[in-house]
Design a protein around this motif. Structure first.
Motif, PDB file in Angstrom:
ATOM      1  N   MET A   1      59.978  91.495  38.586  1.00 13.62           N
ATOM      2  CA  MET A   1      61.231  90.737  38.562  1.00 13.62           C
ATOM      3  C   MET A   1      61.833  90.705  39.965  1.00 13.62           C
ATOM      4  O   MET A   1      61.820  91.701  40.681  1.00 13.62           O
ATOM      5  CB  MET A   1      62.234  91.369  37.584  1.00 13.62           C
ATOM      6  N   LYS A   2      62.382  89.549  40.338  1.00  9.72           N
ATOM      7  CA  LYS A   2      63.058  89.421  41.624  1.00  9.72           C
ATOM      8  C   LYS A   2      64.247  90.373  41.691  1.00  9.72           C
ATOM      9  O   LYS A   2      64.988  90.510  40.731  1.00  9.72           O
ATOM     10  CB  LYS A   2      63.539  87.977  41.801  1.00  9.72           C
ATOM     11  N   PRO A   3      64.461  91.055  42.837  1.00  6.09           N
ATOM     12  CA  PRO A   3      65.626  91.942  42.961  1.00  6.09           C
ATOM     13  C   PRO A   3      66.930  91.193  42.724  1.00  6.09           C
ATOM     14  O   PRO A   3      67.070  90.016  43.057  1.00  6.09           O
ATOM     15  CB  PRO A   3      65.526  92.440  44.409  1.00  6.09           C
ATOM     16  N   ILE A   4      67.897  91.881  42.145  1.00 11.26           N
ATOM     17  CA  ILE A   4      69.199  91.296  41.837  1.00 11.26           C
ATOM     18  C   ILE A   4      70.125  91.488  43.021  1.00 11.26           C
ATOM     19  O   ILE A   4      70.196  92.569  43.608  1.00 11.26           O
ATOM     20  CB  ILE A   4      69.812  91.959  40.587  1.00 11.26           C
ATOM     21  N   ASP A   5      70.855  90.459  43.388  1.00 10.27           N
ATOM     22  CA  ASP A   5      71.896  90.577  44.406  1.00 10.27           C
ATOM     23  C   ASP A   5      72.930  91.571  43.897  1.00 10.27           C
ATOM     24  O   ASP A   5      73.541  91.383  42.841  1.00 10.27           O
ATOM     25  CB  ASP A   5      72.550  89.210  44.650  1.00 10.27           C
ATOM     26  N   SER A   6      73.153  92.643  44.644  1.00  9.96           N
ATOM     27  CA  SER A   6      73.912  93.765  44.101  1.00  9.96           C
ATOM     28  C   SER A   6      75.384  93.779  44.480  1.00  9.96           C
ATOM     29  O   SER A   6      76.091  94.718  44.158  1.00  9.96           O
ATOM     30  CB  SER A   6      73.279  95.083  44.586  1.00  9.96           C
ATOM     31  N   GLU A   7      75.881  92.767  45.156  1.00  9.64           N
ATOM     32  CA  GLU A   7      77.256  92.831  45.636  1.00  9.64           C
ATOM     33  C   GLU A   7      78.248  92.245  44.629  1.00  9.64           C
ATOM     34  O   GLU A   7      78.007  91.201  44.030  1.00  9.64           O
ATOM     35  CB  GLU A   7      77.379  92.077  46.970  1.00  9.64           C
ATOM     36  N   GLY A   8      79.368  92.957  44.460  1.00 14.56           N
ATOM     37  CA  GLY A   8      80.529  92.387  43.771  1.00 14.56           C
ATOM     38  C   GLY A   8      80.388  92.174  42.297  1.00 14.56           C
ATOM     39  O   GLY A   8      80.977  91.238  41.755  1.00 14.56           O
TER      40      GLY A   8
ATOM     41  N   ASP B   1      87.653  94.240  40.062  1.00 18.72           N
ATOM     42  CA  ASP B   1      88.901  94.471  39.335  1.00 18.72           C
ATOM     43  C   ASP B   1      89.099  93.457  38.218  1.00 18.72           C
ATOM     44  O   ASP B   1      89.838  93.710  37.261  1.00 18.72           O
ATOM     45  CB  ASP B   1      90.096  94.399  40.293  1.00 18.72           C
ATOM     46  N   HIS B   2      88.443  92.305  38.323  1.00 22.00           N
ATOM     47  CA  HIS B   2      88.615  91.227  37.349  1.00 22.00           C
ATOM     48  C   HIS B   2      87.551  91.237  36.247  1.00 22.00           C
ATOM     49  O   HIS B   2      87.534  90.349  35.399  1.00 22.00           O
ATOM     50  CB  HIS B   2      88.565  89.866  38.056  1.00 22.00           C
ATOM     51  N   PHE B   3      86.661  92.224  36.266  1.00 26.67           N
ATOM     52  CA  PHE B   3      85.553  92.294  35.310  1.00 26.67           C
ATOM     53  C   PHE B   3      86.060  92.144  33.872  1.00 26.67           C
ATOM     54  O   PHE B   3      86.959  92.867  33.426  1.00 26.67           O
ATOM     55  CB  PHE B   3      84.828  93.633  35.487  1.00 26.67           C
ATOM     56  N   LEU B   4      85.511  91.173  33.162  1.00 28.66           N
ATOM     57  CA  LEU B   4      85.828  90.855  31.761  1.00 28.66           C
ATOM     58  C   LEU B   4      87.224  90.281  31.550  1.00 28.66           C
ATOM     59  O   LEU B   4      87.599  89.973  30.419  1.00 28.66           O
ATOM     60  CB  LEU B   4      85.665  92.081  30.847  1.00 28.66           C
ATOM     61  N   LEU B   5      87.993  90.129  32.612  1.00 28.54           N
ATOM     62  CA  LEU B   5      89.363  89.609  32.506  1.00 28.54           C
ATOM     63  C   LEU B   5      89.371  88.164  32.996  1.00 28.54           C
ATOM     64  O   LEU B   5      89.208  87.903  34.185  1.00 28.54           O
ATOM     65  CB  LEU B   5      90.322  90.472  33.334  1.00 28.54           C
TER      66      LEU B   5
END
Length: 471
Positions: free
Chosen positions: A1-8, A12-16
């Motif tokens: 699998m291609k590596p996932i871009d890991s930034e951000g 603070d807004h996760f799921l909101l």
């Protein structure tokens, strides 16, 4: 699998998904203490107060959620529950994580990395070594008690057999830990009268209660002794979690005594006799819980140990349990009605594993609400296979439709891991987003303070008021 871009990823807004959701979470929910009233944490580990030391131990040991994910990814059992090194087991988990995308494991993994270790990287083979080393450096010095305090966990309730001596709970009670740790009376083993292990269990109960058990009356005395002991040591909850079709049959004391005596004499019991014995015990224990002012919990619906080959290889709790399709409404109706008729129905929380029974459970609890105790009968949070975003949203919506969301006692981890407490954050973010979505659609008044107070009740205050924990 291609590596996932890991930034951000975990922001603070996760799921909101709106400004209102952000305000509800960050202003009202985020900093509320945690009351984790059901989990499987080790009181021994907390009492011994030693650093956990290793991320593999903290994350993979006993975590059947991760085991199932690894098996689905084709990982050999040697790297899951076998004798592979801790480092190699972790590498195989890191190899699996990218493939868990859209499984709750992906969210939980990265919330835990962020909150406990301040790691923003997406776990994958290319980041595994960095994550492992950074987390282990922190865990070398972090005890379970410190991890609980870090997450602002005010109370945890472990899950304990009636024969447990509660020595570690006593030790913790004398400590100055931030988190209070209370036992829960999990009486499942008392119900397995037809199984070979029952005789051995009675011997353990005799030892724990200091009561010879040669009659049903002595058996009940032994149980009462343990109930008193648990109560004296801070217990305020019971639990039951046998996964099968359950029934309530009429059973007198004389019948129960006769059935119990047959078992002591190694005579075979009929299915009806087993159900009668269990019915008597269900009702007897529930009346005792009411007398003690405990809350009782019923976890209903799993079909366990489906893969006999894996169970033989790994042992029980191997991660091959699933959702059962057992009928539950008649059992709950008869049990609760029998208790309610004599005004001996304790505060009760039920949890279903089969999502098709959401409305069944939610409406059943509404049948037995009574004055004096707001939210006395609780339909509990999404459990096991349902404690993910979709399951939580469905539970919140069904409870809103069928009962009073505002009286809900909120989330619990049901976990064996000291790194699982960001699940409360996960729940709180989802709760705030659901309420904010209603506000944005004009379905509730545009009063953020009112909604915020409701959020704080669900996250903390309702549980504080519901459970009578020892001060």
């Amino acid at each position: 699998m291609k590596p996932i871009d890991s930034e951000g990823f975990i922001t603070d807004h996760f799921l909101l998904n709106s400004k209102a959701a952000e305000v509800l979470y960050h202003k009202y929910a985020k900093d509320m203490p945690i009351i984790d009233y059901h989990n499987h944490l080790s009181a021994k580990q907390i009492a011994e107060d030693q650093p956990i030391g290793n991320l593999t131990d903290a994350w993979l040991q006993g975590d059947h959620y991760k085991w199932r994910g690894m098996r689905a990814n084709g990982i050999d059992e040697h790297f899951i529950t076998g004798s592979a090194s801790k480092a190699n087991k972790f590498k195989k988990w890191a190899e699996t994580v990218p493939y868990t995308l859209r499984n709750p494991l992906f969210h939980w993994t990265h919330l835990e990395l962020k909150r406990y270790f301040n790691i923003d990287l997406v776990l994958q083979p290319s980041t595994a070594e960095t994550v492992y080393e950074q987390a282990n450096r922190i865990l070398e010095d972090k005890t379970p008690a410190q991890l609980l305090e870090q997450m602002n966990v005010e109370v945890v309730c472990t899950t304990d057999d009636p024969t447990d001596d509660l020595a570690y709970h006593k030790q913790i009670a004398k400590s100055d830990f931030f988190t209070k740790v209370y036992p829960t009376f999990r009486a499942d083993e008392l119900f397995f009268i037809a199984e070979d292990k029952f005789s051995g269990y009675l011997k353990k109960l005799e030892t724990a209660s200091k009561t010879a058990i040669t009659t049903f009356s002595e058996f009940i005395t032994a149980i009462d002794t343990r109930l008193t002991y648990f109560n004296e040591n801070g217990c305020r909850l019971s639990d039951f979690g046998v996964g099968e079709a359950l029934t309530i049959e009429a059973c007198t004391l004389e019948e129960a005594s006769s059935i119990f005596q047959k078992r002591l004499q190694s005579e075979a019991l009929s299915k009806l006799e087993i159900n009668k014995y269990r019915s008597f015990l269900f009702i007897y224990l529930a009346k005792q819980y009411h007398k003690l002012d405990w809350a009782q919990q019923y976890h209903l619906g799993p079909i366990r140990n489906n893969n006999s080959r894996l169970v033989e290889q790994v042992g029980l709790d191997a991660g091959c349990d699933s959702i059962g399709d057992f009928p539950m409404s008649e059992f709950m109706s008869k049990l609760f009605n029998t208790l309610n008729t004599t005004d001996q129905l304790a505060k009760t929380i039920t949890y279903n594993l089969n999502p098709s029974q959401n409305e069944v459970f939610a409406t059943m609890m509404g049948n037995f609400q009574t004055g004096g105790t707001p939210g006395k009968m609780q339909w509990g949070s999404g459990w096991w296979f349902l404690d993910q975003k979709d399951g939580m949203e469905k539970q919140l919506n069904t409870l809103s439709n069928m009962g009073l969301l505002s009286r809900f006692v909120g989330m619990l981890t049901d976990s064996r891991s000291f790194l699982s407490f960001p699940r409360h954050e996960y729940f709180r973010r989802i709760l705030c987003d659901v309420l904010a979505d209603d506000l944005n659609k004009g379905l509730v008044p545009n009063d953020i303070e009112f909604l915020g107070a409701m959020v704080q009740d669900i996250c903390y205050h309702n549980a504080v008021n519901y459970f009578n924990f020892k001060k």
